[in-house]
Enzyme design. Structure first.
Site, PDB file in Angstrom:
ATOM      1  N   HIS A 161      62.632  38.330  37.804  1.00 58.22           N
ATOM      2  CA  HIS A 161      62.797  39.766  37.591  1.00 58.22           C
ATOM      3  C   HIS A 161      61.559  40.546  38.024  1.00 58.22           C
ATOM      4  O   HIS A 161      61.652  41.593  38.639  1.00 58.22           O
ATOM      5  CB  HIS A 161      63.172  40.056  36.139  1.00 58.22           C
ATOM      6  CG  HIS A 161      64.619  39.792  35.879  1.00 58.22           C
ATOM      7  ND1 HIS A 161      65.101  38.528  35.627  1.00 58.22           N
ATOM      8  CD2 HIS A 161      65.702  40.620  35.894  1.00 58.22           C
ATOM      9  CE1 HIS A 161      66.421  38.594  35.480  1.00 58.22           C
ATOM     10  NE2 HIS A 161      66.806  39.843  35.634  1.00 58.22           N
ATOM     11  N   LYS A 203      70.773  36.607  25.789  1.00 56.97           N
ATOM     12  CA  LYS A 203      70.994  36.729  24.346  1.00 56.97           C
ATOM     13  C   LYS A 203      70.113  37.828  23.773  1.00 56.97           C
ATOM     14  O   LYS A 203      69.079  38.174  24.328  1.00 56.97           O
ATOM     15  CB  LYS A 203      70.737  35.394  23.634  1.00 56.97           C
ATOM     16  CG  LYS A 203      69.292  34.978  23.555  1.00 56.97           C
ATOM     17  CD  LYS A 203      69.069  33.881  22.496  1.00 56.97           C
ATOM     18  CE  LYS A 203      67.614  33.467  22.503  1.00 56.97           C
ATOM     19  NZ  LYS A 203      67.174  32.690  21.381  1.00 56.97           N
TER      20      LYS A 203
HETATM   21  S1  SF4 Z   1      68.967  28.240  18.200  1.00 57.30           S
HETATM   22 FE1  SF4 Z   1      66.930  28.462  17.306  1.00 57.30          FE
HETATM   23  S2  SF4 Z   1      65.600  27.187  18.528  1.00 57.30           S
HETATM   24 FE2  SF4 Z   1      67.482  27.528  19.696  1.00 57.30          FE
HETATM   25  S3  SF4 Z   1      67.093  29.324  21.002  1.00 57.30           S
HETATM   26 FE3  SF4 Z   1      68.001  30.053  19.103  1.00 57.30          FE
HETATM   27  S4  SF4 Z   1      66.257  30.536  17.781  1.00 57.30           S
HETATM   28 FE4  SF4 Z   1      65.509  29.250  19.418  1.00 57.30          FE
END
Ligand code: SF4
Lengths: 193, 323
Positions: free
Chosen positions: A36, A102
């Protein structure tokens, strides 16, 4: 459940709305911080990204010693908000129609989604094994000099599960949930706060 | 190497009382019966399998969410991921986190020898792909292939009266660690004062702030009081408690219950998609404080709640699983 099948178009993503659960089949290009920043600085993309989807992911990729083929062993999404300063411009200049990540993104990205026809898809954070299983092949790698997790990996996916959390109509599920939860918080901790 | 006296006695007792009968698991590590192999198997299992108490609350959350919602969808994928990781014996999440060891041992236990063996087990676990290379030099930015380095892993040794050596390990992911927060009361923005009502306010505020990040639904480990470092450490140790235990301190038990119920009314939901499950649990302890300070330290654990523990037998083999 909706499906989005390659080749992607702007018209297809404009039909999607916040809250839609979508299975994506076709091509994805990974890209995170280094990519990016590189594109934002005005460097040409080594691969044509027009009408493509970018996935905020630093996959764990292994190369088979015998066949020389790549295999993705883990491929969960990484936190998207780090790309907020750059994403709008990458959407505008490279014509991408989808971003997967995310945690959601901010107002600049939301505006770009609306103006240029793009959506933000939320993958399930931490679901490394399920998501790796939906990646059927690794078809190319670009900008490998950034290191494996930071390179652009061209992937073919089948039924890659995501949720639309920012659409091309100016809606953001993240903003809606934030507003609701802040209002609830005020209720829970007493009047005025 | 952090040395410490006894941990929060309450939490410990609960863990001992409620240990479920461990599942039988045949593995080469068990048969060979040395500390190195036992720790390697501990790391493997911690990375690939969620303990039963955590799986149970995730299942409950799944049944509580409305059908055909994004919340239910997220939890279903999480459920599938848990099953798949176990089946493939591969990391549940690609971020295998910071490795924290908590060791309870009798007097005359050789901590240095143990730590050396544990480091070797980490190197091997990384080679085998149970752990990702996750140790970065903070000055140079270089990733350390062995996964070791100053401060990684961390060891927390506690001497106890029992003759057993109990080793607990936690893999704490970066995303959820980033949303941990320490409040200093009074906290102006929400008028949280120096009392239990103020404590409650900042905990709820912390959960609202964490939304969408840290891969919820999660579990909170909280320490009321202490100093800045002891507060955070105690908050992490709360995450060693079993999710279905009961805090023997009535006030803290009530606060734990209230926090979970209240947070689930915030409608933040799995992954921050909206929904009924924002928190899977909350564990709280308290420590003395100086009159001038009042900290509330919150550690947030994502759904990929990787912690496991073993009792080491005389020959170094695993004699019991703790979760
Ligand atoms: S599940 Fe937990 S360890 Fe895995 S990316 Fe998400 S916050 Fe990080």
């Amino acid at each position: 459940m909706k499906t989005l099948t390659y080749p992607f178009t702007q018209a297809m993503v404009r039909e999607l709305h916040v809250g839609d659960m979508v299975n994506i089949t076709g091509k994805l290009f990974t890209g995170r911080d280094s990519v990016h920043k590189y594109l934002h600085e005005g460097n040409p993309s080594p691969v044509n990204l027009r009408n493509q989807i970018i996935y905020h992911c630093g996959p764990v990729v292994l190369k088979d010693k015998k066949t020389g083929k790549y295999r993705v062993v883990a491929a969960g999404p990484t936190t998207s908000i780090r790309e907020e300063p750059f994403q709008w411009q990458v959407i505008r200049d490279h014509g991408i129609v989808g971003v997967i990540g995310k945690g959601g993104m901010g107002p600049k990205t939301l505006k770009a989604c609306q103006e240029y026809g793009c959506v933000y898809f939320h993958a399930i954070g931490g679901a490394a094994q399920v998501l790796a299983e939906r990646i059927k092949s690794v078809d190319g790698v670009y900008l490998e000099q950034f290191g494996s997790p930071e390179a652009i990996w061209e992937l073919t996916v089948e039924d890659f599960p995501v949720v639309v959390t920012m659409d091309a109509h100016g809606n953001s599920l993240h903003q809606q949930v934030l507003d609701t939860s802040q209002a609830k918080l005020k209720e829970l901790i007493g009047q005025g706060h | 190497m952090a040395k410490k006296s006894r941990p929060k006695a309450a939490a410990k007792k609960i863990i001992k009382k409620k240990v479920a009968s461990p599942k039988k698991k045949t593995s080469p590590a068990k048969a060979s019966g040395d500390v190195f192999s036992s720790l390697l198997e501990l790391l493997r299992r911690t990375s690939a399998e969620l303990p039963d108490d955590i799986q149970k609350v995730i299942l409950e959350a799944l049944s509580r969410e409305e059908k055909n919602t994004t919340a239910e969808y997220a939890l279903k994928i999480i459920q599938d991921n848990i099953a798949l990781a176990k089946k493939k014996s591969q990391p549940l999440c690609q971020d295998t986190g910071t490795v924290l060891f908590f060791i309870s041992h009798p007097a005359n236990f050789d901590q240095i020898k143990f730590a050396d063996t544990a480091r070797k087990a980490i190197v091997k676990a990384t080679e085998l792909g149970y752990l990702r290379q996750n140790s970065v030099n903070s000055v140079t930015g270089k990733s350390e292939p062995s996964n070791l380095g100053p401060g990684h892993p961390t060891f927390h040794f506690h001497q106890h009266k029992s003759a057993n050596v109990e080793v607990r390990v936690m893999l704490k992911g970066g995303g959820c660690e980033n949303v941990g927060i320490q409040y200093s009361l009074p906290y102006g923005p929400i008028e949280a004062g120096r009392d239990m009502a103020g404590v409650r306010k900042v905990i709820l505020d912390g959960v609202v702030k964490a939304q969408g990040q840290g891969c919820g639904p999660g579990v909170l480990g909280i320490c009321i009081g202490g100093d800045r470092s002891s507060g955070y450490l105690e908050s992490k140790e709360q995450l060693l408690r079993k999710l279905d235990d009961t805090n023997p301190d009535k006030a803290l038990h009530e606060l734990e219950t209230d926090i979970v119920a209240s947070c689930n009314r915030l409608m933040i939901g799995p992954m921050g998609f909206g929904g009924k499950t924002t928190l899977l649990g909350c564990k709280i302890c308290s420590q003395q404080r100086v009159p001038a300070s009042f900290f509330v330290s919150i550690s947030y654990m994502c759904w990929a709640y990787r912690r496991q523990g073993i009792v080491l037998g005389k020959n170094g083999a695993i004699s019991k699983w703790l979760y």
